[in-house]
Design a protein around this motif. Structure first.
Motif, short mmCIF file in Angstrom:
data_model
loop_
_atom_site.label_atom_id
_atom_site.label_comp_id
_atom_site.label_asym_id
_atom_site.label_seq_id
_atom_site.Cartn_x
_atom_site.Cartn_y
_atom_site.Cartn_z
N UNK A 44 0.86 -1.17 -0.07
CA UNK A 44 0.15 -0.01 -0.02
C UNK A 44 1.00 1.31 -0.16
N UNK A 45 0.63 2.21 -0.97
CA UNK A 45 1.44 3.38 -0.67
C UNK A 45 1.50 4.24 0.52
N UNK A 46 2.39 4.89 0.67
CA UNK A 46 2.58 5.63 2.05
C UNK A 46 2.70 6.95 1.85
N UNK A 47 1.81 7.93 2.60
CA UNK A 47 1.96 9.26 2.46
C UNK A 47 3.08 9.87 3.28
N UNK A 48 3.82 10.76 2.66
CA UNK A 48 5.13 11.33 3.45
C UNK A 48 4.40 12.92 3.67
N UNK A 49 4.57 13.14 4.77
CA UNK A 49 3.68 14.38 5.48
C UNK A 49 4.71 15.37 5.63
N UNK A 50 4.28 16.80 5.82
CA UNK A 50 5.23 17.75 6.20
C UNK A 50 5.36 17.42 7.69
N UNK A 51 6.63 17.29 8.27
CA UNK A 51 6.87 17.12 9.34
C UNK A 51 6.84 18.30 10.49
N UNK A 52 6.60 18.18 11.74
CA UNK A 52 6.71 19.01 12.85
C UNK A 52 8.14 19.05 13.15
N UNK A 53 8.99 19.97 13.22
CA UNK A 53 10.50 19.91 13.43
C UNK A 53 10.61 20.76 14.63
N UNK A 73 7.15 7.73 -5.55
CA UNK A 73 6.26 7.69 -6.67
C UNK A 73 5.87 9.07 -7.31
N UNK A 74 5.41 10.03 -6.38
CA UNK A 74 4.98 11.38 -6.61
C UNK A 74 5.63 12.40 -5.68
N UNK A 75 5.94 13.44 -6.31
CA UNK A 75 6.39 14.62 -5.40
C UNK A 75 5.25 15.56 -5.61
N UNK A 76 4.48 15.71 -4.46
CA UNK A 76 3.28 16.68 -4.74
C UNK A 76 3.34 18.11 -4.08
N UNK A 77 4.55 18.36 -3.60
CA UNK A 77 4.98 20.05 -3.16
C UNK A 77 6.23 20.25 -3.75
N UNK A 78 6.29 21.18 -4.62
CA UNK A 78 7.69 21.41 -5.24
C UNK A 78 8.45 22.39 -4.26
N UNK A 100 1.15 3.67 -8.96
CA UNK A 100 0.72 4.13 -7.85
C UNK A 100 -0.01 5.47 -8.02
N UNK A 101 -1.21 5.79 -7.40
CA UNK A 101 -1.57 7.26 -7.78
C UNK A 101 -1.37 7.83 -6.55
N UNK A 102 -1.21 9.25 -6.75
CA UNK A 102 -0.72 10.01 -5.60
C UNK A 102 -2.05 10.05 -4.21
N UNK A 103 -1.50 10.07 -3.27
CA UNK A 103 -2.27 9.88 -2.00
C UNK A 103 -2.86 11.43 -1.89
#
Length: 435
Positions: A1-10, A57-62, A87-90
């Motif tokens: 299953x594809x995994x969403x990479x999210x903006x982290x809280x640093x 698979x996809x980069x959704x934020x430039x 894989x479709x972008x999540x």
């Protein structure tokens, strides 16, 4: 299953950031611990590590995208055994970026523009009563092309209604918004009485110039210092301090510490002096918190360090109880990593008071702006030869001017004066700093 990479809280207070740079591209394989991107917070640029294995698979934020909310999906990772091409972008509702990569979206926008849209689209300006995306706590979702056009044309994206996927602002929205700027201003007078005075609009007057986009750090500095001067009642107290004994002690200590590779600066000694002064005058080691007053049991000193794109204040914790050599070693390490953008959030967030030294620039005296929520900052000027009364006789001495800025809501003038008196005594009789 594809995994969403999210903006982290640093950092604990981070709500959004700038995706400064991607270090991977579509098709790259990553493993846990690999550095995938550089994220710019309001204080530093930090590395973002992968926590899962797979293929991008996809980069959704430039890269270069600003105001990316924590938790927003920035990329999609295909797991081991999955074909990234399948894989479709999540997506995740309106908080997720539009599903198409930037290049595909721009091509779609160009195709949309070809039929030359008639006046049928609704005006892109938002009524004053309707919260703009930024006001509601959500980031403005716009394509890179739309952002570039908006910047070139001077269009405020917060007042533009997007017609793209998930309300994303695209090229045609920006161009339509530019055609009808008057409507955005019609409702403004109703709220103008309660609104803060708007800054004077910049004008180049035909003078050759360049435009430099503000970094996230510079925007934060501008906002926080404006809030400080508007909301914090500053009181300034200045004393002249004789430095001869401090300079003599520094020379002796450096001679003793030379085999250890330690070289003390005057600033190291002043950090210690301010910390011990705050412990001696605890009424100034406080913080205003509405209907309460926070009283701190130790002095953590935030030290102003100038870096390429702004200012940052790494912290020497419990500086009053540390040896001056330890302060010196720690300060050199913190300042070096601050200039490289490698400080951890806990190393620059906090502090009970600040010290800013501009003496190395030849500045005789200045009044520093308090760094909220702290209640005081010490501004240090240059040490210089001046006529000075010593033992009732006029002599030449090395003297500096130090100015304390105090939050008058939390610190009375008499208490601030007491702190300045103690600070002066400690610097002029510096043996107490090594006791």
């Amino acid at each position: 299953m594809p995994i969403a990479i999210k903006m982290p809280a640093l950092s604990p207070t981070m709500e959004e950031g700038t995706l400064a740079k991607w270090l991977v591209k579509v098709g790259d394989k990553v493993s846990a611990g690999d550095i995938m991107a550089e994220i710019e917070t309001d204080k530093a640029t930090m590395e973002f590590e992968a926590v899962d294995e797979g293929t991008i698979a996809h980069i959704q934020v430039d890269e270069g995208s600003e105001g990316v909310k924590v938790g927003a999906i920035i990329a999609t990772l295909a797991e081991e055994g999955e074909d990234p091409a399948d894989v479709e972008p999540i997506t995740e509702g309106d908080s997720a970026p539009a599903p198409s990569p930037a290049a595909k979206e721009e091509a779609q926008e160009t195709a949309k523009e070809a039929p030359a849209p008639s006046p049928s689209p609704a005006p892109a300006t938002a009524p004053a009563a309707t919260p703009a995306p930024a006001a509601s706590g959500e980031r403005i979702i716009a394509s890179p092309l739309a952002r570039r056009i908006a910047e070139q044309k001077g269009v405020d994206l917060s007042a533009v209604k997007g017609s793209g996927p998930h309300g994303r602002i695209i090229k045609v929205d920006v161009e339509n918004a530019e055609k009808a700027p008057a409507k955005a201003e019609t409702a403004a007078p109703a709220a103008s009485a309660a609104a803060p005075v708007a800054p004077v609009e910049a004008q180049d007057f035909g003078i050759p110039h360049e435009k430099e986009k503000l970094s996230g750090m510079r925007k934060t500095i501008a906002r926080r210092l404006t809030e400080s001067k508007q909301q914090v009642p500053h009181i300034y107290l200045t004393v002249d301090i004789r430095l001869d004994e401090l300079l003599k002690l520094r020379s002796q200590l450096n001679a003793a510490l030379e085999p250890q590779g330690v070289k003390l600066s005057v600033n190291d000694l002043l950090i210690k002096a301010l910390a011990k002064s705050l412990v001696a005058v605890p009424q100034c080691n406080v913080q205003f918190a509405g209907d309460t007053l926070l009283k701190f049991n130790r002095a953590d000193i935030s030290v102003a360090v100038s870096i390429d794109n702004g200012l940052i204040t790494p912290i020497i914790e419990d500086a009053g109880s540390k040896a001056i050599s330890a302060i010196s070693t720690e300060m050199k390490d913190l300042a070096g990593r601050a200039r490289e953008g490698k400080l951890k959030p806990e190393e620059y967030q906090g502090g009970t008071a600040s010290l800013s030294n501009m003496g190395m620039f030849g500045i005789k005296q200045f009044e520093a702006v308090i760094n909220p929520p702290q209640a005081m900052i010490m501004a240090i000027g240059a040490g210089e030869k001046r006529p000075y009364v010593v033992d009732d006789a006029l002599q030449i001495a090395t003297v500096m001017s130090a100015t304390g800025s105090f939050d008058h809501r939390a610190i009375d003038g008499a208490d601030g004066a007491q702190l300045m008196k103690v600070f002066k005594e400690m610097v002029e009789n510096p043996l107490g700093l090594v006791a």
